[in-house]
Design a protein around this motif. Structure first.
Motif, PDB file in Angstrom:
ATOM      1  N   ILE A  47     -59.432  38.852  36.596  1.00  0.00           N
ATOM      2  CA  ILE A  47     -60.453  39.688  35.971  1.00  0.00           C
ATOM      3  C   ILE A  47     -60.426  39.551  34.452  1.00  0.00           C
ATOM      4  O   ILE A  47     -61.473  39.572  33.808  1.00  0.00           O
ATOM      5  CB  ILE A  47     -60.325  41.158  36.422  1.00  0.00           C
ATOM      6  CG1 ILE A  47     -61.520  41.995  35.961  1.00  0.00           C
ATOM      7  CG2 ILE A  47     -59.045  41.764  35.884  1.00  0.00           C
ATOM      8  CD1 ILE A  47     -62.765  41.678  36.681  1.00  0.00           C
ATOM      9  N   SER A  48     -59.244  39.386  33.874  1.00  0.00           N
ATOM     10  CA  SER A  48     -59.169  39.230  32.417  1.00  0.00           C
ATOM     11  C   SER A  48     -59.811  37.917  31.977  1.00  0.00           C
ATOM     12  O   SER A  48     -60.451  37.856  30.924  1.00  0.00           O
ATOM     13  CB  SER A  48     -57.726  39.300  31.939  1.00  0.00           C
ATOM     14  OG  SER A  48     -56.970  38.247  32.494  1.00  0.00           O
ATOM     15  N   GLY A  49     -59.667  36.872  32.770  1.00  0.00           N
ATOM     16  CA  GLY A  49     -60.317  35.601  32.474  1.00  0.00           C
ATOM     17  C   GLY A  49     -61.822  35.706  32.569  1.00  0.00           C
ATOM     18  O   GLY A  49     -62.557  35.130  31.762  1.00  0.00           O
ATOM     19  N   PHE A  50     -62.294  36.454  33.552  1.00  0.00           N
ATOM     20  CA  PHE A  50     -63.732  36.654  33.711  1.00  0.00           C
ATOM     21  C   PHE A  50     -64.302  37.447  32.540  1.00  0.00           C
ATOM     22  O   PHE A  50     -65.348  37.087  31.988  1.00  0.00           O
ATOM     23  CB  PHE A  50     -64.018  37.380  35.031  1.00  0.00           C
ATOM     24  CG  PHE A  50     -65.463  37.662  35.266  1.00  0.00           C
ATOM     25  CD1 PHE A  50     -66.335  36.651  35.637  1.00  0.00           C
ATOM     26  CD2 PHE A  50     -65.969  38.939  35.099  1.00  0.00           C
ATOM     27  CE1 PHE A  50     -67.678  36.905  35.845  1.00  0.00           C
ATOM     28  CE2 PHE A  50     -67.311  39.208  35.299  1.00  0.00           C
ATOM     29  CZ  PHE A  50     -68.160  38.184  35.675  1.00  0.00           C
ATOM     30  N   ILE A  70     -66.919  35.686  25.393  1.00  0.00           N
ATOM     31  CA  ILE A  70     -67.155  34.436  24.679  1.00  0.00           C
ATOM     32  C   ILE A  70     -68.580  33.956  24.921  1.00  0.00           C
ATOM     33  O   ILE A  70     -69.253  33.471  24.014  1.00  0.00           O
ATOM     34  CB  ILE A  70     -66.122  33.370  25.094  1.00  0.00           C
ATOM     35  CG1 ILE A  70     -64.741  33.779  24.573  1.00  0.00           C
ATOM     36  CG2 ILE A  70     -66.498  31.996  24.585  1.00  0.00           C
ATOM     37  CD1 ILE A  70     -63.612  32.961  25.100  1.00  0.00           C
ATOM     38  N   GLY A  71     -69.083  34.122  26.147  1.00  0.00           N
ATOM     39  CA  GLY A  71     -70.460  33.747  26.458  1.00  0.00           C
ATOM     40  C   GLY A  71     -71.470  34.550  25.669  1.00  0.00           C
ATOM     41  O   GLY A  71     -72.491  34.020  25.222  1.00  0.00           O
TER      42      GLY A  71
END
Length: 88
Positions: free
Chosen positions: A3-6, A12-13
């Protein structure tokens, strides 16, 4: 993906998408969700391209990678805006 990566990819997106919108002249008629999606895709593809040219891992801020991502986001925003405006 955790979830942290998402969440990181979305943040960033958002940044890359907004910067991509800023480099495209004129008004874009796409929504914030499309901007985020274009930004996330541009960030992922830009990272892959930067890694392919061996400029992804530098000391400090990866300016070349960021520039690649912003240019890709700008192209994506312009293409999406153009495709949506021709339908109307």
């Amino acid at each position: 993906m955790e979830i942290s990566g998402f969440i990181s990819a979305v943040i960033i997106g958002i940044v890359i998408g907004i910067l991509g919108r800023l480099v495209v002249p004129g008004r874009q008629r796409i929504g914030i969700i499309w901007t985020i999606l274009v930004g996330v895709v541009a960030a992922l593809v830009g990272t892959f391209i930067a890694a392919a040219f061996d400029v992804a891992d530098t000391k400090g801020i990866d300016w070349i990678e960021l520039a690649i991502q912003v240019v890709l986001a700008g192209v994506g925003v312009a293409a999406l805006d153009r495709s949506r405006s021709t339908r109307r």
